[in-house]
Motif scaffolding. Structure first.
Motif, mmCIF file in Angstrom:
data_model
loop_
_atom_site.group_PDB
_atom_site.id
_atom_site.type_symbol
_atom_site.label_atom_id
_atom_site.label_comp_id
_atom_site.label_asym_id
_atom_site.label_seq_id
_atom_site.Cartn_x
_atom_site.Cartn_y
_atom_site.Cartn_z
ATOM 1 N N ASP A 47 -22.570 -13.839 5.628
ATOM 2 C CA ASP A 47 -23.301 -12.976 4.688
ATOM 3 C C ASP A 47 -24.592 -13.624 4.192
ATOM 4 N N ALA A 48 -24.879 -14.846 4.628
ATOM 5 C CA ALA A 48 -26.091 -15.544 4.186
ATOM 6 C C ALA A 48 -27.237 -15.296 5.148
ATOM 7 N N ASP A 49 -28.432 -15.208 4.619
ATOM 8 C CA ASP A 49 -29.630 -15.130 5.449
ATOM 9 C C ASP A 49 -30.163 -16.519 5.774
ATOM 10 N N VAL A 50 -29.922 -17.461 4.866
ATOM 11 C CA VAL A 50 -30.324 -18.852 5.050
ATOM 12 C C VAL A 50 -29.238 -19.736 4.443
ATOM 13 N N ALA A 51 -28.898 -20.838 5.112
ATOM 14 C CA ALA A 51 -27.959 -21.808 4.553
ATOM 15 C C ALA A 51 -28.729 -23.093 4.273
ATOM 16 N N VAL A 81 -18.011 -14.631 13.090
ATOM 17 C CA VAL A 81 -17.570 -13.443 12.371
ATOM 18 C C VAL A 81 -18.770 -12.564 12.039
ATOM 19 N N GLU A 82 -18.496 -11.292 11.797
ATOM 20 C CA GLU A 82 -19.551 -10.345 11.472
ATOM 21 C C GLU A 82 -19.845 -10.349 9.977
ATOM 22 N N SER A 83 -21.105 -10.139 9.644
ATOM 23 C CA SER A 83 -21.500 -10.044 8.240
ATOM 24 C C SER A 83 -21.031 -8.730 7.638
ATOM 25 N N THR A 84 -20.747 -8.746 6.341
ATOM 26 C CA THR A 84 -20.355 -7.520 5.634
ATOM 27 C C THR A 84 -21.555 -6.856 4.972
ATOM 28 N N ARG A 85 -22.738 -7.442 5.135
ATOM 29 C CA ARG A 85 -23.947 -6.885 4.544
ATOM 30 C C ARG A 85 -25.056 -6.814 5.582
ATOM 31 N N GLU A 86 -26.009 -5.935 5.356
ATOM 32 C CA GLU A 86 -27.159 -5.832 6.242
ATOM 33 C C GLU A 86 -28.057 -7.043 6.012
ATOM 34 N N PRO A 87 -28.334 -7.815 7.056
ATOM 35 C CA PRO A 87 -29.157 -9.019 6.865
ATOM 36 C C PRO A 87 -30.588 -8.671 6.478
ATOM 37 N N ALA A 88 -31.218 -9.578 5.761
ATOM 38 C CA ALA A 88 -32.624 -9.398 5.389
ATOM 39 C C ALA A 88 -33.483 -9.499 6.645
ATOM 40 N N ARG A 89 -34.507 -8.666 6.705
ATOM 41 C CA ARG A 89 -35.380 -8.646 7.883
ATOM 42 C C ARG A 89 -36.824 -8.995 7.553
ATOM 43 N N GLY A 90 -37.286 -8.604 6.367
ATOM 44 C CA GLY A 90 -38.691 -8.798 6.047
ATOM 45 C C GLY A 90 -38.901 -9.335 4.658
ATOM 46 N N PRO A 91 -40.136 -9.610 4.273
ATOM 47 C CA PRO A 91 -40.445 -10.231 2.980
ATOM 48 C C PRO A 91 -40.115 -9.363 1.772
ATOM 49 N N ASP A 137 -37.278 -7.653 1.487
ATOM 50 C CA ASP A 137 -35.823 -7.601 1.325
ATOM 51 C C ASP A 137 -35.339 -8.707 0.391
ATOM 52 N N THR A 138 -34.096 -8.566 -0.079
ATOM 53 C CA THR A 138 -33.449 -9.641 -0.838
ATOM 54 C C THR A 138 -32.835 -10.616 0.151
ATOM 55 N N TRP A 139 -33.227 -11.881 0.051
ATOM 56 C CA TRP A 139 -32.742 -12.922 0.951
ATOM 57 C C TRP A 139 -31.656 -13.736 0.249
ATOM 58 N N VAL A 140 -30.502 -13.810 0.878
ATOM 59 C CA VAL A 140 -29.377 -14.578 0.335
ATOM 60 C C VAL A 140 -29.429 -15.996 0.892
ATOM 61 N N VAL A 141 -29.618 -16.954 -0.002
ATOM 62 C CA VAL A 141 -29.625 -18.373 0.351
ATOM 63 C C VAL A 141 -28.306 -18.962 -0.136
ATOM 64 N N THR A 142 -27.557 -19.619 0.749
ATOM 65 C CA THR A 142 -26.201 -20.059 0.419
ATOM 66 C C THR A 142 -26.034 -21.559 0.610
ATOM 67 N N TYR A 143 -25.305 -22.157 -0.318
ATOM 68 C CA TYR A 143 -24.875 -23.557 -0.203
ATOM 69 C C TYR A 143 -23.356 -23.582 -0.202
ATOM 70 N N VAL A 144 -22.758 -24.350 0.716
ATOM 71 C CA VAL A 144 -21.310 -24.534 0.755
ATOM 72 C C VAL A 144 -21.029 -26.032 0.799
ATOM 73 N N GLY A 145 -20.178 -26.509 -0.115
ATOM 74 C CA GLY A 145 -19.829 -27.924 -0.096
ATOM 75 C C GLY A 145 -19.465 -28.435 -1.472
ATOM 76 N N SER A 146 -19.223 -29.735 -1.534
ATOM 77 C CA SER A 146 -18.936 -30.367 -2.827
ATOM 78 C C SER A 146 -20.185 -30.321 -3.698
ATOM 79 N N ILE A 147 -19.980 -30.423 -5.007
ATOM 80 C CA ILE A 147 -21.103 -30.324 -5.943
ATOM 81 C C ILE A 147 -21.124 -31.559 -6.832
ATOM 82 N N GLY A 148 -22.261 -32.248 -6.827
ATOM 83 C CA GLY A 148 -22.462 -33.427 -7.650
ATOM 84 C C GLY A 148 -23.923 -33.801 -7.608
ATOM 85 N N PRO A 149 -24.358 -34.767 -8.413
ATOM 86 C CA PRO A 149 -25.777 -35.128 -8.500
ATOM 87 C C PRO A 149 -26.451 -35.427 -7.169
ATOM 88 N N PRO A 150 -25.797 -36.121 -6.206
ATOM 89 C CA PRO A 150 -26.526 -36.422 -4.969
ATOM 90 C C PRO A 150 -26.687 -35.213 -4.048
#
Length: 413
Positions: A297-301, A209-219, A221-234
């Motif tokens: 929409d993430a620059d890094v996962a 799918v296409e991103s809805t935001r302009e991806p970060a290109r350089g230092p 820019d604002t870089w979006v770091v994303t986590y997807v998944g269950s959430i718990g201590p481990p």
């Protein structure tokens, strides 16, 4: 009574402890049912999903015959009742349809066996985890468990006693990883040297799918770091928050997923104490069909899993989704992640500390590694694990055909 289907068409009964119309919580049987229904006869016996639970039927084929067992939502009691009722139901289905194969997964092995016996079917077991060891392993990160969870672990231990004996009576066993095969041998004292190892797949079309935001290109820019998944201590989110606070880069951290209320509150408090609450976005539980957009929409996962047995022996399915989205991956250096990531080629690995994550993010944001090249190579790796190829391997085992060998590991850009 003759077997279901005819000619080259194979008939199969899939037995699972969760509803499989959505891939959210029963990924392998979901895609097995979808793919196998295109050329064969598929019946599914599962627990009925509570009203309003899940995220839709996800275009599930109408020609899959569903047999759902509703036993309520009373803790422990409902689980025990499901085992009893579904075992009787499975035996009746097996006797009536005489499937070519019965495919039961780790928490429904007891139910699958009488179905196979009643219909003279091949009995195939799929092991995607080692539930008893997993419960003990994850429990160690939470301290003393409440009574209800301790009772569940005890119940699983009793169930495991029966499973260990039935594993010797299978026609074939499929393990998600070699680690799961080895841990199962240790837990149950069985020889699984002849088991088939078939990894996870990913729906690559869904994640294109296409991103809805302009991806970060350089230092700068604002870089979006994303986590997807269950959430718990481990899951390691604490050190990710620490890394966001330590980094002098312009980083926004987005978290998609849910966990216990008390634990989620502790993470939010940690973000406030670190002074980064304005740089962290809590998306909550995201419906499965919306995950591709979140990743686009993430620059890094990031996959910050801790180095515990349950994760070491698992297959990193979430990592495959990150890769299918073409998102550069930064993950902890554990065996599960090394199954897919070739450092510097299709992702980066780090040592599981905040400092290590900061350094990895610096490499991406500062241009030491080419983020777009990482994303392209990650996408190529995901395409090598398309569900059609993975299901073909399962089909070969189910119907006693030539088994396809595992595909190559990470592909270069």
């Amino acid at each position: 009574m003759s077997r279901s289907g005819g000619g080259d068409r194979g008939s199969v009964l899939l037995v699972h402890h969760r509803a499989i119309a959505s891939p959210y919580s029963a990924t392998v049987p979901h895609y097995l049912a979808r793919e196998l229904a295109e050329s064969g006869t598929v019946h599914v016996l599962s627990r009925r999903r509570p009203d309003g639970a899940g995220d839709g039927d996800d275009g599930f084929p109408d020609d899959v015959a569903h047999h759902e067992v509703g036993t309520g939502q009373v803790p422990i009691l409902s689980g025990l009742l499901f085992v009893v009722v579904s075992t009787l139901y499975a035996a009746a289905l097996g006797a009536r349809h005489r499937f070519d194969a019965v495919y039961a997964f780790q928490q429904t092995i007891i139910q699958g066996w009488p179905a196979a016996r009643a219909g003279g079917s091949r009995f195939v077991v799929g092991l995607q985890s080692v539930p008893v060891r997993q419960k003990r392993d994850l429990s160690a990160t939470h301290g003393r468990l409440p009574l209800r969870k301790r009772a569940r672990v005890a119940m699983l231990s009793r169930y495991a006693w029966a499973v260990g004996r039935l594993l010797d009576r299978t026609d074939e066993v499929v393990c998600l990883t070699d680690g799961i095969r080895e841990a199962t041998e240790l837990e149950y004292g069985v020889d699984l040297s002849g088991a088939h190892v078939i990894g996870m797949g990913v729906d690559t079309d869904r994640f294109a799918v296409e991103s809805t935001r302009e991806p970060a290109r350089g230092p700068d820019d604002t870089w979006v770091v994303t986590y997807v998944g269950s959430i718990g201590p481990p899951r390691g989110l604490e050190h990710v928050l620490d890394a966001v606070a330590e980094s002098d880069r312009d980083v926004e951290f987005r978290v998609a997923g849910g966990g216990g209320d008390e634990y989620m509150a502790s993470l939010r408090e940690r973000a406030r104490d670190l002074g980064i609450d304005d740089r962290v976005t809590w998306l909550g539980i995201v419906p499965h069909e919306e995950v591709p957009g979140v990743l686009a929409d993430a620059d890094v996962a990031v996959s910050p899993l801790a180095d515990i047995e349950s994760y070491r022996i698992s297959f990193p399915a979430k990592l495959l989704e990150y890769m299918a989205a073409g998102t550069p991956v930064v993950a902890t250096d554990i065996p599960a992640h090394r199954r897919l990531v070739e450092p510097g080629t299709n992702g980066l690995l780090y040592d599981g500390t905040a400092d290590g994550l900061v350094a990895a993010l610096d490499d991406v944001i500062g241009g030491e590694v080419d983020a777009r090249a990482l994303g392209r190579a990650a996408r190529a790796t995901a395409e090598a694990h398309d569900w059609a190829a993975v299901v073909a391997e399962h089909e070969a085992v189910l119907f006693d055909r030539t088994v396809r060998r595992p595909r190559a590991q990470p592909l270069p850009a």
